[in-house]
Design a protein around this motif. Structure first.
Motif, PDB file in Angstrom:
ATOM      1  N   GLU A  37      44.431  39.672  36.215  1.00  0.00           N
ATOM      2  CA  GLU A  37      45.813  39.326  35.905  1.00  0.00           C
ATOM      3  C   GLU A  37      46.533  40.569  35.420  1.00  0.00           C
ATOM      4  OE1 GLU A  37      45.802  36.154  33.057  1.00  0.00           O
ATOM      5  OE2 GLU A  37      45.369  34.658  34.570  1.00  0.00           O
ATOM      6  N   VAL A  38      47.710  40.828  36.008  1.00  0.00           N
ATOM      7  CA  VAL A  38      48.526  41.967  35.598  1.00  0.00           C
ATOM      8  C   VAL A  38      49.977  41.502  35.467  1.00  0.00           C
ATOM      9  CG1 VAL A  38      47.043  43.706  36.670  1.00  0.00           C
ATOM     10  CG2 VAL A  38      48.898  42.712  37.988  1.00  0.00           C
ATOM     11  N   ASP A  39      50.789  42.299  34.781  1.00  0.00           N
ATOM     12  CA  ASP A  39      52.202  41.961  34.639  1.00  0.00           C
ATOM     13  C   ASP A  39      52.910  42.233  35.972  1.00  0.00           C
ATOM     14  OD1 ASP A  39      53.545  44.815  34.482  1.00  0.00           O
ATOM     15  OD2 ASP A  39      51.786  44.872  33.158  1.00  0.00           O
ATOM     16  N   PRO A  40      54.095  41.648  36.182  1.00  0.00           N
ATOM     17  CA  PRO A  40      54.791  41.809  37.460  1.00  0.00           C
ATOM     18  C   PRO A  40      55.071  43.256  37.850  1.00  0.00           C
ATOM     19  CG  PRO A  40      55.783  40.035  36.206  1.00  0.00           C
ATOM     20  CD  PRO A  40      54.787  40.702  35.304  1.00  0.00           C
ATOM     21  N   THR A  42      53.270  45.972  37.144  1.00  0.00           N
ATOM     22  CA  THR A  42      52.026  46.570  37.628  1.00  0.00           C
ATOM     23  C   THR A  42      51.673  46.030  39.008  1.00  0.00           C
ATOM     24  OG1 THR A  42      51.231  46.815  35.368  1.00  0.00           O
ATOM     25  CG2 THR A  42      49.579  46.940  37.111  1.00  0.00           C
ATOM     26  N   ALA A  43      51.860  44.726  39.205  1.00  0.00           N
ATOM     27  CA  ALA A  43      51.572  44.119  40.505  1.00  0.00           C
ATOM     28  C   ALA A  43      52.448  44.727  41.592  1.00  0.00           C
ATOM     29  CB  ALA A  43      51.784  42.613  40.433  1.00  0.00           C
ATOM     30  N   GLU A  44      53.715  44.969  41.277  1.00  0.00           N
ATOM     31  CA  GLU A  44      54.607  45.578  42.258  1.00  0.00           C
ATOM     32  C   GLU A  44      54.163  47.001  42.586  1.00  0.00           C
ATOM     33  OE1 GLU A  44      59.341  46.163  43.170  1.00  0.00           O
ATOM     34  OE2 GLU A  44      58.728  45.434  41.212  1.00  0.00           O
ATOM     35  N   GLN A  45      53.758  47.767  41.574  1.00  0.00           N
ATOM     36  CA  GLN A  45      53.270  49.124  41.804  1.00  0.00           C
ATOM     37  C   GLN A  45      52.014  49.127  42.665  1.00  0.00           C
ATOM     38  OE1 GLN A  45      52.705  50.714  37.884  1.00  0.00           O
ATOM     39  NE2 GLN A  45      54.891  51.090  37.549  1.00  0.00           N
ATOM     40  N   MET A  46      51.223  48.066  42.563  1.00  0.00           N
ATOM     41  CA  MET A  46      49.991  47.963  43.344  1.00  0.00           C
ATOM     42  C   MET A  46      50.249  47.453  44.763  1.00  0.00           C
ATOM     43  SD  MET A  46      47.503  46.393  40.405  1.00  0.00           S
ATOM     44  CE  MET A  46      46.049  46.334  41.438  1.00  0.00           C
ATOM     45  N   GLY A  47      51.508  47.120  45.080  1.00  0.00           N
ATOM     46  CA  GLY A  47      51.853  46.659  46.422  1.00  0.00           C
ATOM     47  C   GLY A  47      51.659  45.178  46.641  1.00  0.00           C
ATOM     48  N   ALA A  48      51.666  44.388  45.564  1.00  0.00           N
ATOM     49  CA  ALA A  48      51.438  42.953  45.701  1.00  0.00           C
ATOM     50  C   ALA A  48      52.625  42.244  46.342  1.00  0.00           C
ATOM     51  CB  ALA A  48      51.153  42.332  44.336  1.00  0.00           C
ATOM     52  N   PHE A  49      53.798  42.819  46.241  1.00  0.00           N
ATOM     53  CA  PHE A  49      54.998  42.186  46.781  1.00  0.00           C
ATOM     54  C   PHE A  49      55.510  43.020  47.945  1.00  0.00           C
ATOM     55  CE2 PHE A  49      55.025  41.498  42.121  1.00  0.00           C
ATOM     56  CZ  PHE A  49      54.673  40.158  42.141  1.00  0.00           C
ATOM     57  N   GLU A  50      55.796  42.343  49.041  1.00  0.00           N
ATOM     58  CA  GLU A  50      56.287  43.030  50.226  1.00  0.00           C
ATOM     59  C   GLU A  50      57.574  42.358  50.664  1.00  0.00           C
ATOM     60  OE1 GLU A  50      55.018  43.721  54.881  1.00  0.00           O
ATOM     61  OE2 GLU A  50      53.475  43.301  53.414  1.00  0.00           O
ATOM     62  N   GLU A  51      58.639  43.128  50.797  1.00  0.00           N
ATOM     63  CA  GLU A  51      59.926  42.584  51.224  1.00  0.00           C
ATOM     64  C   GLU A  51      59.855  42.252  52.706  1.00  0.00           C
ATOM     65  OE1 GLU A  51      63.089  40.816  51.192  1.00  0.00           O
ATOM     66  OE2 GLU A  51      62.809  41.881  49.311  1.00  0.00           O
ATOM     67  N   THR A  52      60.145  41.004  53.050  1.00  0.00           N
ATOM     68  CA  THR A  52      60.066  40.584  54.448  1.00  0.00           C
ATOM     69  C   THR A  52      61.392  40.024  54.955  1.00  0.00           C
ATOM     70  OG1 THR A  52      59.267  38.405  53.796  1.00  0.00           O
ATOM     71  CG2 THR A  52      57.594  40.082  54.313  1.00  0.00           C
ATOM     72  N   ALA A  53      62.452  40.145  54.158  1.00  0.00           N
ATOM     73  CA  ALA A  53      63.748  39.623  54.573  1.00  0.00           C
ATOM     74  C   ALA A  53      64.263  40.392  55.782  1.00  0.00           C
ATOM     75  CB  ALA A  53      64.741  39.724  53.423  1.00  0.00           C
TER      76      ALA A  53
END
Length: 65
Positions: A37-40, A42-53
């Motif tokens: 579990e990481v904060d949002p 850190t997760a974004e820095q790790m590439g957990a979120f990808e913009e697909t719009a």
């Protein structure tokens, strides 16, 4: 002791449940069976979120549909 799952009789259903180990230590990242579990941020820095719009223009085909 073997890691092989024992065979079941025909028609018998066997359910195996495991509980993951939850950690907040990034050193545990990549260990099978461990959820980290990481904060949002850190997760974004790790590439957990990808913009697909996409834009409307990108969704239209050659016929304008």
């Amino acid at each position: 002791m073997s890691d092989e799952i024992p065979k079941t009789q025909v028609g018998q259903i066997k359910q195996i449940e495991t509980t993951p180990y939850v950690s907040q230590d990034l050193a545990d990242f990549g260990i099978p069976g461990v959820w980290v579990e990481v904060d949002p941020e850190t997760a974004e820095q790790m590439g957990a979120f990808e913009e697909t719009a996409v834009t409307l223009a990108e969704t239209e085909d050659d016929d304008g549909n």
